[in-house]
Motif scaffolding. Structure first.
Motif, short mmCIF file in Angstrom:
data_model
loop_
_atom_site.label_atom_id
_atom_site.label_comp_id
_atom_site.label_asym_id
_atom_site.label_seq_id
_atom_site.Cartn_x
_atom_site.Cartn_y
_atom_site.Cartn_z
N UNK A 10 -7.26 -58.16 -12.74
CA UNK A 10 -8.37 -56.81 -13.89
C UNK A 10 -9.29 -56.38 -12.74
N UNK A 11 -9.01 -56.35 -11.88
CA UNK A 11 -10.19 -55.43 -10.42
C UNK A 11 -9.61 -54.18 -9.90
N UNK A 12 -10.78 -53.50 -10.11
CA UNK A 12 -9.34 -52.55 -9.28
C UNK A 12 -10.01 -51.66 -7.78
N UNK A 13 -8.87 -51.50 -6.91
CA UNK A 13 -10.28 -50.98 -6.14
C UNK A 13 -9.68 -50.22 -5.22
N UNK A 14 -10.33 -48.83 -4.22
CA UNK A 14 -9.24 -48.29 -4.00
C UNK A 14 -9.60 -48.45 -1.75
N UNK A 15 -8.42 -47.63 -1.42
CA UNK A 15 -8.75 -48.06 0.18
C UNK A 15 -8.07 -46.69 0.23
N UNK A 16 -9.03 -45.97 0.76
CA UNK A 16 -8.91 -44.47 1.74
C UNK A 16 -8.56 -44.07 3.63
N UNK A 17 -6.96 -44.28 3.36
CA UNK A 17 -6.80 -44.89 5.25
C UNK A 17 -6.85 -42.81 5.44
N UNK A 18 -7.41 -42.89 7.11
CA UNK A 18 -7.71 -41.63 7.86
C UNK A 18 -7.83 -41.76 9.03
#
Length: 267
Positions: free
Chosen positions: A138-146
């Motif tokens: 149930x854990x949501x997280x974002x990864x922003x690749x730059x």
């Protein structure tokens, strides 16, 4: 019977406890496309296979870029775990600077609901970041690749609005990973960090020189991982797969950058 039940419970608890800890590798793999042969793809896979999520910068904008990501994912699949991948659209960049980004992840426990998106900004960014939302239970997280523009093209001009947008909008756990072409203690990051964001590496060089000097083959501490306050970092390092100057030429066949590794768990 009771002994067997206890053994089963111990194995189950240990197994699921391990999934509370995840690892990300971020790597600028220079010109990642059709020029990478199968032997080089194998070498890359051996370096990154212990991660749960791999974020790649500098994927070639043409057909060879997504194909190279697929080849790497296929090679990783042959090493035991099952992996999935997503490749971004081409960045809206000046001529000869267009790239793609990619994520590859172990899909037994890590899920996605879409294939990600390039970040929309009200300013000129040479290679707009690629965002993908991941789900573990149930854990949501974002990864922003730059991948920031080169240091001689004033990367601060585009990094500042990116950091401001992240700081103002993100409410879930978040990682900002990539090649920033700036060191982590540059003043532009001070406000971002003072708002609760951590940085994985401090003054750790990640770029390969063209040749060794005094047994030193690294310079420029510009690849890093930033993370939000709901994340506990257990380990962070640069993966130095070189070790000796006489291996530098072979290493540069893969990239002119080293990968950055982080192991973490959520509060």
């Amino acid at each position: 019977m009771n002994r067997l039940v206890c053994i089963f419970c111990f194995i189950s608890i240990s197994f699921y406890a391990q999934k509370d800890e995840l690892a990300i590798i971020s790597w600028n793999i220079q010109d990642f496309g059709k020029t990478k042969n199968e032997e080089e793809i194998m070498r890359i896979a051996k370096i990154v296979k212990e991660a749960d999520i791999i974020a790649i910068q500098e994927v070639v904008g043409g057909y060879g870029g997504p194909q190279a990501v697929a080849r790497l994912s296929d090679q990783l699949n042959r090493m035991g775990d099952k992996w999935d991948y997503a490749v971004s659209n081409r960045t809206d960049s000046p001529k000869y600077m267009t790239e793609r980004y990619a994520f590859i992840w172990k899909n037994k426990f890590i899920k996605i609901k879409d294939r990600g998106r390039l970040m929309q900004l009200d300013t000129i960014v040479y290679r707009e970041p690629f965002i993908l939302d991941f789900y573990v239970g149930e854990k949501e997280f974002s990864v922003i690749n730059y991948h920031a523009r080169r240091h001689n093209l004033n990367p601060k001009e585009e990094i500042r609005p990116i950091l401001n947008q992240i700081k103002d909008a993100v409410i879930k756990p978040m990682f900002l990973v990539g090649d920033f072409n700036l060191i982590q203690n540059d003043p532009i990051f001070i406000d971002f960090i003072s708002n609760g964001y951590g940085v994985a590496l401090k003054d750790q060089k990640t770029v390969l020189k063209r040749s060794c000097k005094n047994s030193e083959y690294l310079h420029h501490a510009i690849d890093n991982i930033f993370y939000s306050s709901s994340i506990d970092v257990l380990k962070a390092k640069v993966i130095d797969y070189i070790g000796f100057c006489d291996r530098l030429t072979l290493a540069r066949e893969l990239s002119d950058h080293l990968p950055v590794f982080i192991k973490f768990k959520f509060h």
